[in-house]
Design an enzyme around this catalytic site. Sequence first.
Site, mmCIF file in Angstrom:
data_model
loop_
_atom_site.group_PDB
_atom_site.id
_atom_site.type_symbol
_atom_site.label_atom_id
_atom_site.label_comp_id
_atom_site.label_asym_id
_atom_site.label_seq_id
_atom_site.Cartn_x
_atom_site.Cartn_y
_atom_site.Cartn_z
ATOM 1 N N HIS A 257 0.842 -1.202 0.000
ATOM 2 C CA HIS A 257 0.000 0.000 0.000
ATOM 3 C C HIS A 257 0.873 1.247 0.000
ATOM 4 O O HIS A 257 2.067 1.183 0.265
ATOM 5 C CB HIS A 257 -0.927 0.026 1.222
ATOM 6 C CG HIS A 257 -2.132 -0.858 1.068
ATOM 7 N ND1 HIS A 257 -2.109 -2.193 1.397
ATOM 8 C CD2 HIS A 257 -3.381 -0.603 0.602
ATOM 9 C CE1 HIS A 257 -3.299 -2.722 1.143
ATOM 10 N NE2 HIS A 257 -4.088 -1.789 0.662
ATOM 11 N N LYS B 2 -0.520 4.813 4.598
ATOM 12 C CA LYS B 2 -1.354 3.839 5.330
ATOM 13 C C LYS B 2 -0.783 3.610 6.721
ATOM 14 O O LYS B 2 0.416 3.423 6.889
ATOM 15 C CB LYS B 2 -1.445 2.519 4.547
ATOM 16 C CG LYS B 2 -2.431 1.542 5.169
ATOM 17 C CD LYS B 2 -2.833 0.449 4.202
ATOM 18 C CE LYS B 2 -3.754 -0.573 4.855
ATOM 19 N NZ LYS B 2 -5.031 0.028 5.302
#
Length: 283
Positions: free
Chosen positions: A164, A168
């Site tokens: 990600h 995040k």
Amino acid sequence: MSQSSIASCTSARIGVLGAGGRMGRTLIQAVHAAGHTLAAAVERSGSSLVGTDAGELVGLGTLGVPVVADLAEVVGQCDVVIDFTAPDATARHMAICAQAGCAMVIGTTGFSPEQKRLLQDTAQQVPLVYAANYSVGVNVSLKLLELAARTFGDSVDIEVLEAHHRHKVDAPSGTALMMGEAVAGALDRKLDDVAVYAREGQTGPRDRQSIGFQTLRGGDIVGEHTVMFIGEGERVEIRHLATSRMNFASGAVRAAAWLSGRQPRLYDMQDVMNLRETSIPTT
Ligand code: NAD
């Protein structure tokens, strides 16, 4: 909203809650692209976006739908609302929708146990879809994972890789955990007992029962998940790549249209995609 009135609708009247957010803006585009009617757009009270035309917010031109600060003002214009906001806001929206009899599609994550109970209670009064991931691809992947896990049984090692963007804050991702749960459930293992989240130093040989998780973070990666079934002489990888938020938004709009005419109950994307009853062969 009467059940029969929306059952006959080909174009649902959809309200978007959190209209100015990353998901809210994408949802306005997705509602428009799918040919449904954007019936309302709601932002938090005090937002500078209140009063703005929702279409202009996302470059669609004037749609004649002003952003308002209170769902109660516009709930009567909606067959269904799609809520990607924040847990406290969604809790308030659930109370308004239950009172007005308006169906809900909820994408907000991070509910407290009490708010999760409210979700169950609300679904006894109005039809409600809740999913931690609205991507059609992720939900298909969960079914494929179940098939692969049952077919391979204990003959392979299973590892979950996820990547990600650098902003995040949690790891592994909720979707990686959902994938781990799907595999563990298909193999009659408890994820809590077999999950391995980190390896370093003298780890010893790998336990076949374990399910490993590896996390990468960097740049602007929207979301990548790969589950590897690693055997002797071959390897199967089931991989999902998200390249934009539109995959979540179009899944949520699909859920909103599907909800038309349903009875009050708590549904998820497996119901929406008719995957609940899909039988998976066992070895
Ligand atoms: P965001 O912060 O960009 O947007 C949230 C919006 O909600 C903001 O514009 C905020 O002002 C608005 N809001 C807050 N309180 C409100 C209220 N009372 N009434 C109306 N609007 C209000 O966040 P985001 O990235 O769009 O994500 C929103 C939520 O959706 C998060 O919980 C996120 O984890 C979740 N999410 C779920 C999925 C899924 O597939 N289920 C996918 C992406 C994001």
